[in-house]
Design a protein around this motif. Structure first.
Motif, short mmCIF file in Angstrom:
data_model
loop_
_atom_site.label_atom_id
_atom_site.label_comp_id
_atom_site.label_asym_id
_atom_site.label_seq_id
_atom_site.Cartn_x
_atom_site.Cartn_y
_atom_site.Cartn_z
N THR A 193 0.67 -1.28 0.08
CA THR A 193 0.16 -0.10 0.01
C THR A 193 0.73 1.03 -0.10
OG1 THR A 193 -1.69 -1.14 1.14
CG2 THR A 193 -1.79 1.24 1.20
N ALA A 194 1.84 1.31 0.85
CA ALA A 194 2.96 2.40 1.00
C ALA A 194 3.51 2.72 -0.71
CB ALA A 194 3.82 2.19 2.06
N ALA A 195 3.85 1.53 -1.19
CA ALA A 195 4.51 1.91 -2.62
C ALA A 195 3.37 2.51 -3.56
CB ALA A 195 4.83 0.34 -3.26
N VAL A 196 2.14 2.09 -3.51
CA VAL A 196 1.01 2.63 -4.36
C VAL A 196 1.04 4.15 -3.87
CG1 VAL A 196 -0.98 2.71 -5.13
CG2 VAL A 196 0.10 0.60 -4.76
N VAL A 197 0.75 4.51 -2.72
CA VAL A 197 0.66 5.86 -2.23
C VAL A 197 1.89 7.00 -2.71
CG1 VAL A 197 0.60 7.25 -0.10
CG2 VAL A 197 -1.02 5.12 -0.46
N ALA A 198 3.08 5.90 -2.45
CA ALA A 198 4.30 6.77 -2.99
C ALA A 198 4.39 7.07 -4.52
CB ALA A 198 5.46 6.11 -2.47
N ALA A 199 3.74 6.19 -5.17
CA ALA A 199 3.91 6.37 -6.75
C ALA A 199 2.76 7.46 -7.29
CB ALA A 199 3.56 4.93 -7.11
N TRP A 211 -9.16 2.01 -1.58
CA TRP A 211 -8.21 3.30 -1.60
C TRP A 211 -9.06 4.56 -1.05
CZ3 TRP A 211 -3.52 1.81 -2.02
CH2 TRP A 211 -3.08 0.90 -2.72
N GLN A 212 -10.21 4.43 -0.77
CA GLN A 212 -10.98 5.73 -0.31
C GLN A 212 -10.59 6.38 0.66
OE1 GLN A 212 -13.22 6.75 -2.52
NE2 GLN A 212 -13.86 5.20 -3.72
N SER A 213 -9.76 5.83 1.59
CA SER A 213 -9.43 6.53 2.68
C SER A 213 -8.04 7.49 2.14
CB SER A 213 -9.40 5.90 3.85
OG SER A 213 -8.30 4.78 3.73
N TRP A 214 -7.30 6.94 1.20
CA TRP A 214 -5.82 7.65 1.02
C TRP A 214 -6.12 8.97 0.11
CZ3 TRP A 214 -2.08 5.88 3.43
CH2 TRP A 214 -2.35 4.45 4.05
N VAL A 234 -3.81 10.47 -2.67
CA VAL A 234 -3.35 9.77 -3.82
C VAL A 234 -4.30 10.82 -4.82
CG1 VAL A 234 -3.57 7.85 -5.27
CG2 VAL A 234 -2.97 7.60 -2.61
N PRO A 235 -3.44 11.36 -5.79
CA PRO A 235 -4.45 11.96 -6.79
C PRO A 235 -5.50 11.34 -7.43
CG PRO A 235 -1.82 12.13 -7.15
CD PRO A 235 -2.07 11.35 -6.20
N ALA A 236 -5.49 9.99 -7.66
CA ALA A 236 -6.48 9.50 -8.28
C ALA A 236 -7.52 9.32 -7.37
CB ALA A 236 -6.16 7.73 -8.57
N LEU A 251 -10.94 6.32 -10.22
CA LEU A 251 -10.98 5.02 -9.94
C LEU A 251 -11.84 4.39 -10.78
CD1 LEU A 251 -10.33 6.79 -7.34
CD2 LEU A 251 -10.09 4.36 -5.76
N TYR A 252 -11.56 3.51 -11.47
CA TYR A 252 -12.30 3.19 -12.65
C TYR A 252 -12.37 1.28 -12.51
CZ TYR A 252 -12.02 7.74 -14.18
OH TYR A 252 -12.00 9.02 -14.12
#
Length: 289
Positions: free
Chosen positions: A215-221, A237-240, A243-245, A251-252
């Motif tokens: 999860t941390a890697a996704v947030v960092a990306a 991912w709704q609470s993050w 994250v620009p997306a 989110l799709y």
């Protein structure tokens, strides 16, 4: 009459001439004549054979070979984890189409030792799909139909590339599973689809085709769009909101197997993916230069 008979014999000889094609393992496969009884050991190969005009020659397939509709009626000889050698032999095939990554190399080699020709299907990129359609059409003696199908497939991708070439780039996280989190790298054909659509895979540089990430890697990306197979996966991912997306609602869900099976319907999957990334551009407020 005499000359008509000679002409018919000549045509018959041409129809029965040997055919050759190089498979996904780089092996040149030669048949004395076009295959008349074909067994498919992987769902995507079943679709490729039907697209190549050889559907009437496919006598058996494996589980989940359910497209086109006629494929659902074929006898089953196994599944993803393996196949029954006896079931294959009962079909008396003159060609078997297997998968390089299918996990049954020993059984496939046994088929070869028994004298049964095996074509290894190994499409790595979208363009490989068209190439394999042509090759299978050649082995099945249905070249005209195969060439038409391959040309139509290539044309659809050419149109997508032209349409999205100048679009603003979108950083994409493509999620395969929720727990653990698996994604795709630049070694996956799905990465090629993302690039066709004007996207940039945030994990494109990783070494394996389907790497596990945190999860941390996704947030960092900091992806600008997240694509997954269903809404339940996206919900994690709704609470993050960092994250620009997530912040922009990009989110799709992309359900269905058009994009997950490397077959002729991949053009449909690519078009659907491109549509999602265009929606992300609108959400992000991106405009073409």
């Amino acid at each position: 009459m005499k000359w008509s008979g000679i002409a018919l014999l000549a045509l018959s000889a041409v129809a029965q001439a040997a055919v050759s094609a190089r498979d996904g393992d780089g092996h040149e496969l030669t048949l004395d004549k076009p295959a008349a009884r074909i067994v498919s050991l992987v769902p995507h190969a079943t679709e490729l054979l039907f697209a190549a005009g050889a559907g009437s020659k496919v006598v058996a397939a494996v589980d989940y070979s359910d497209h086109p509709e006629a494929a659902k009626k074929l006898p089953r000889v196994g599944g993803y984890t393996g196949f029954s050698l006896e079931a294959v032999l009962r079909q008396q095939p003159d060609l078997v189409v297997a998968w390089k990554d299918g996990g049954t190399p020993r059984e496939v080699e046994r088929l070869r030792r028994m004298g049964i020709p095996v074509f290894i299907s190994h499409p790595l990129q979208p363009d490989d799909i068209a190439a394999e359609i042509v090759k299978l059409g050649k082995l099945a003696g249905t070249e005209a139909a195969a060439n038409r199908a391959a040309a139509q497939y290539r044309q659809r991708f050419a149109e997508l590339r032209q349409r999205y070439a100048a679009k603003p780039k979108v950083k994409v996280f493509y999620q395969l599973s929720q727990t653990p989190i698996f994604t795709i790298s630049g070694k996956s054909y799905i990465d090629s689809l993302i690039r066709v659509c004007g996207g940039v895979n945030v994990f494109g540089e990783l070494a394996v085709p389907a790497p596990q990430v945190s999860t941390a890697a996704v947030v960092a990306a900091q992806p600008q769009a997240i694509i997954a197979g269903d809404d339940a996966t996206l919900a994690m991912w709704q609470s993050w909101r960092s994250v620009p997306a997530v912040a922009k609602g990009a989110l799709y869900a992309l359900p269905g197997d058009e994009i997950s099976i490397p077959g002729p319907r991949l053009a449909d999957g690519a078009a659907a993916l491109c549509g999602r990334l265009d929606a992300a551009r609108r959400q992000l407020g991106l405009t073409a230069n």
